[in-house]
Structure formats: structure tokens, C-alpha cells
Design a protein around this motif. Sequence first.
Motif, PDB file in Angstrom:
ATOM      1  N   THR A   1       8.085   7.007   1.265  1.00  0.00           N
ATOM      2  CA  THR A   1       7.053   6.285   0.524  1.00  0.00           C
ATOM      3  C   THR A   1       6.162   5.533   1.502  1.00  0.00           C
ATOM      4  OG1 THR A   1       8.518   5.979  -1.378  1.00  0.00           O
ATOM      5  CG2 THR A   1       6.591   4.543  -1.242  1.00  0.00           C
ATOM      6  N   ALA A   2       4.849   5.750   1.366  1.00  0.00           N
ATOM      7  CA  ALA A   2       3.868   5.066   2.216  1.00  0.00           C
ATOM      8  C   ALA A   2       3.398   3.799   1.517  1.00  0.00           C
ATOM      9  CB  ALA A   2       2.696   5.981   2.514  1.00  0.00           C
ATOM     10  N   ARG A   3       3.631   2.661   2.143  1.00  0.00           N
ATOM     11  CA  ARG A   3       3.231   1.387   1.538  1.00  0.00           C
ATOM     12  C   ARG A   3       1.719   1.267   1.401  1.00  0.00           C
ATOM     13  NH1 ARG A   3       6.634  -0.972   5.817  1.00  0.00           N
ATOM     14  NH2 ARG A   3       8.757  -1.263   5.020  1.00  0.00           N
ATOM     15  N   ASP A   4       0.997   1.747   2.421  1.00  0.00           N
ATOM     16  CA  ASP A   4      -0.446   1.495   2.453  1.00  0.00           C
ATOM     17  C   ASP A   4      -1.239   2.432   1.553  1.00  0.00           C
ATOM     18  OD1 ASP A   4       0.214   3.607   4.115  1.00  0.00           O
ATOM     19  OD2 ASP A   4      -0.943   2.900   5.840  1.00  0.00           O
ATOM     20  N   THR A   5      -0.812   3.666   1.398  1.00  0.00           N
ATOM     21  CA  THR A   5      -1.564   4.610   0.566  1.00  0.00           C
ATOM     22  C   THR A   5      -0.935   4.826  -0.800  1.00  0.00           C
ATOM     23  OG1 THR A   5      -0.366   6.585   1.314  1.00  0.00           O
ATOM     24  CG2 THR A   5      -2.275   5.866   2.646  1.00  0.00           C
ATOM     25  N   GLY A   6       0.351   4.465  -0.933  1.00  0.00           N
ATOM     26  CA  GLY A   6       1.055   4.741  -2.183  1.00  0.00           C
ATOM     27  C   GLY A   6       1.569   6.164  -2.284  1.00  0.00           C
ATOM     28  N   ALA A   7       1.347   6.971  -1.267  1.00  0.00           N
ATOM     29  CA  ALA A   7       1.812   8.361  -1.299  1.00  0.00           C
ATOM     30  C   ALA A   7       3.334   8.401  -1.255  1.00  0.00           C
ATOM     31  CB  ALA A   7       1.240   9.138  -0.120  1.00  0.00           C
ATOM     32  N   VAL A   8       3.884   9.355  -1.999  1.00  0.00           N
ATOM     33  CA  VAL A   8       5.335   9.555  -2.042  1.00  0.00           C
ATOM     34  C   VAL A   8       5.606  11.035  -1.780  1.00  0.00           C
ATOM     35  CG1 VAL A   8       7.419   9.439  -3.452  1.00  0.00           C
ATOM     36  CG2 VAL A   8       5.655   7.675  -3.695  1.00  0.00           C
ATOM     37  N   TRP A   9       6.558  11.314  -0.901  1.00  0.00           N
ATOM     38  CA  TRP A   9       6.985  12.679  -0.630  1.00  0.00           C
ATOM     39  C   TRP A   9       8.469  12.799  -0.979  1.00  0.00           C
ATOM     40  CZ3 TRP A   9       4.034   9.704   2.623  1.00  0.00           C
ATOM     41  CH2 TRP A   9       2.753  10.174   2.936  1.00  0.00           C
ATOM     42  N   THR A  10       8.810  13.782  -1.790  1.00  0.00           N
ATOM     43  CA  THR A  10      10.196  14.007  -2.187  1.00  0.00           C
ATOM     44  C   THR A  10      10.658  15.344  -1.643  1.00  0.00           C
ATOM     45  OG1 THR A  10       9.936  12.698  -4.206  1.00  0.00           O
ATOM     46  CG2 THR A  10      11.787  14.227  -4.120  1.00  0.00           C
ATOM     47  N   LEU A  11      11.657  15.305  -0.771  1.00  0.00           N
ATOM     48  CA  LEU A  11      12.214  16.499  -0.148  1.00  0.00           C
ATOM     49  C   LEU A  11      13.566  16.803  -0.778  1.00  0.00           C
ATOM     50  CD1 LEU A  11      10.260  15.093   1.955  1.00  0.00           C
ATOM     51  CD2 LEU A  11      11.619  16.192   3.725  1.00  0.00           C
ATOM     52  N   VAL A  12      13.759  18.030  -1.204  1.00  0.00           N
ATOM     53  CA  VAL A  12      15.034  18.467  -1.784  1.00  0.00           C
ATOM     54  C   VAL A  12      15.622  19.521  -0.867  1.00  0.00           C
ATOM     55  CG1 VAL A  12      16.197  19.458  -3.778  1.00  0.00           C
ATOM     56  CG2 VAL A  12      14.191  17.992  -4.116  1.00  0.00           C
ATOM     57  N   LEU A  13      16.805  19.257  -0.338  1.00  0.00           N
ATOM     58  CA  LEU A  13      17.444  20.191   0.573  1.00  0.00           C
ATOM     59  C   LEU A  13      18.303  21.176  -0.214  1.00  0.00           C
ATOM     60  CD1 LEU A  13      16.671  17.715   2.388  1.00  0.00           C
ATOM     61  CD2 LEU A  13      18.548  18.393   3.864  1.00  0.00           C
ATOM     62  N   GLY A  14      18.362  22.410   0.283  1.00  0.00           N
ATOM     63  CA  GLY A  14      19.187  23.410  -0.371  1.00  0.00           C
ATOM     64  C   GLY A  14      18.637  24.796  -0.192  1.00  0.00           C
ATOM     65  N   GLY A  15      19.478  25.794  -0.474  1.00  0.00           N
ATOM     66  CA  GLY A  15      19.048  27.177  -0.387  1.00  0.00           C
ATOM     67  C   GLY A  15      18.715  27.621   1.019  1.00  0.00           C
ATOM     68  N   GLY A  16      19.313  26.982   2.001  1.00  0.00           N
ATOM     69  CA  GLY A  16      19.017  27.346   3.380  1.00  0.00           C
ATOM     70  C   GLY A  16      17.729  26.771   3.897  1.00  0.00           C
TER      71      GLY A  16
END
Length: 355
Positions: A283-298
Motif C-alpha cells: 500500500t502506497a501512503r502517498d498515492t493510495g495505490a494498493v497492489w495485491t499479490l497472490v502466490l500459487g500455481g508456480g
Amino acid sequence: MSDALLSALAEALAGLVTAVETADEDVLDPDTAVEWLESTGHAFAGLSAADRRALDGLFRATAPREPEGPRRNVLLKVSEGFGLTSGLPAGPASGLLSGPSADAHAAACDAVLDHTRRLAAVVRDADPALPVPGCPDWTLADLARHVGTVHRWAEHLVRTRSATRVLARDVPLDPPADPAAYADWLVAGAERFAATARDADPDATVWSPGADPHVRHYPRHVLFETLVHLADAELAVDGKTGPLDPATAADAVDHFLTDAPYIARIAEPVSRLGRDGTVLRLTARDTGAVWTLVLGGGGFTWTRGSGGAEPTAAVEADAGELLLLLHHRYAADDPCFTHAGDRSLLDDWLAATAL
């Protein structure tokens, strides 16, 4: 197995598939064709996500070598037909492949030049032998030579519309003999790249090392490479980075996550993490951008936003700080980062993605 052999095998297979797809019924029995293709698809289904993405990249590289027409159109669909692209992230990540506006393309070209001038200013009056902490075993001269090489390599690819990989050693670089002259050499290379890329059609096809085989890939790629190495130089000389534009840094995070599955030195270690089903959120405090990474499937998938998934681990900082964390310029223990959840997941991710 060499890159040349892998490319040749992929091109031969893509050509065979295209011939099967376009064959008349009186030449090839349709049921036989389906059986052949289904057998091949079944074999591919057993590959890891990292290997499927690598094969997708090899298949995509064959299409630009063909002239416009039905055969090229079929080649472009080989990966999709075999399901090689299934599981790639949706949302903004895939949207990055649709191409920027003409204004955004030109702005990225201008930004390359602006950041290179900043880098040249840092390099100009500094000791060329100064060690660069962010790039172990590199001096400031090594860093300048690398960035200047990237600019000239990318300019060559954009100008020639190469359909195949070109090594930097095969591109005229003409670095100055005296490292003290690297600053001017850097700016000259950036000016040439920016001019060539600005005049090019962003949608023109060209080989790329990442997810998007078009000219539009390169201004952003070169910009973010320059941005990170500018931070390297500033940290080496001043012990701190200069201002990082939050929106540019957030776009650089997008770019990194989009291309990471196509970079073998990242994709292969990530495929061996064994953390299937875990979720890492940035989560970026300054821009509000959020990135969600899901691991799996190699491998992993990612989306912009929370996506409703409960994170296994989360880290929060400004966009530029997150970018430098992903590139291992900042340690995760730096006080600029706020952590939540299972910290070992972030540590495992960073260990796997270290270049």
C-alpha cells in the motif's frame, strides 16, 4: 539449453500449429488436427506458471517475423489456444498492455531524458571509482556505463523494430575512454533514445524482454531502469535519494510486477517458494495505490486494489519507497515501512526476487 535452441524449437512448434490450424480439410483430417493440438495442450498444462509464461514469450516473439496477414494472426493466438496465458493478472496489469495515449508515450520519452540529466549531474562531479551500495561490485562508472548501454540498446530495438532478441554487446555503444566523460555520454544516449521512441508508433511490434512486445514497452522500461539507477547514484554520493514522483514510482511498481513473470531470474525462484494461496499486499501512503499479490500455481498473480482478499502479509510506505524495496535498494527493516501479518512472506518474496 541455449536461448537460440529454445527460440528455434518454439518457432518450429508455432509454425507447425499454424499449419495445422490453417490446413484445409482435404489436406488434414479435422479430428486428427484436434487430437494433435489437444495432446500438445495437455503437455503444456503440466508446466509451471513460470515455464508457461516463458513459452508464451517465445511464441509471441515468432509473430512479428511474419508479414501482416492470416498466418501472423494465427501465430498471435497460439499461446491463448494452449491456455499458456491463463492465470495472468486481470485489471490494471493486463490493461497496461493496451497501450498508452500518444501524450503518455511522449511524456515517458521526455521523462527518460529528464531523469538521465539528473543522473548525469550526480555522476559529473563524483568519483567514478565510488562504490554503489545498491549494486554490489559496481562503481559509479560501472553504473553510468550500464545505464548508457540500456539507452543505446533500447534505441536500437525501437529503431530497427527487431523481431528477435538483440544483445547489448552487438549494439554500437562507443563509451568514452575517460569515465569523467560519462555524464555527457549518458545525456547523448538518452537524447537519441527519446527522439527515436517519440517518433515511433507505440503500437508497432518489436521484441521485448517483458510482457508487451511493442514499442510502447520501451519508454517506460527505460524510464524505470533510469529511475532506479538514479536512486542508486544518489544513495552512493549523498546517502539519500532525491525526490521520487509518486505517480511515476507507482507506475514503475506496475511495470515491475507485470514483467516479473517473464524474467527467468525472478519467475523461477518465485515458482519454488511453496507459499501457494498466500497474499502479499503493498500500500502506497502517498498515492493510495494498493497492489495485491497472490502466490500459487508456480508463480503469482497481482491486481491493483485489495480485491477482497485477506492479506497474509502487508507492507505500507510511499510509492517510491515500495519501488526501491521491490528492487532491494531499501531493506524491509527500514523505518519507512509499516508491516502487518506474517513478515516471513515478505522476506521470502524479497529473497526470491533478488536479481
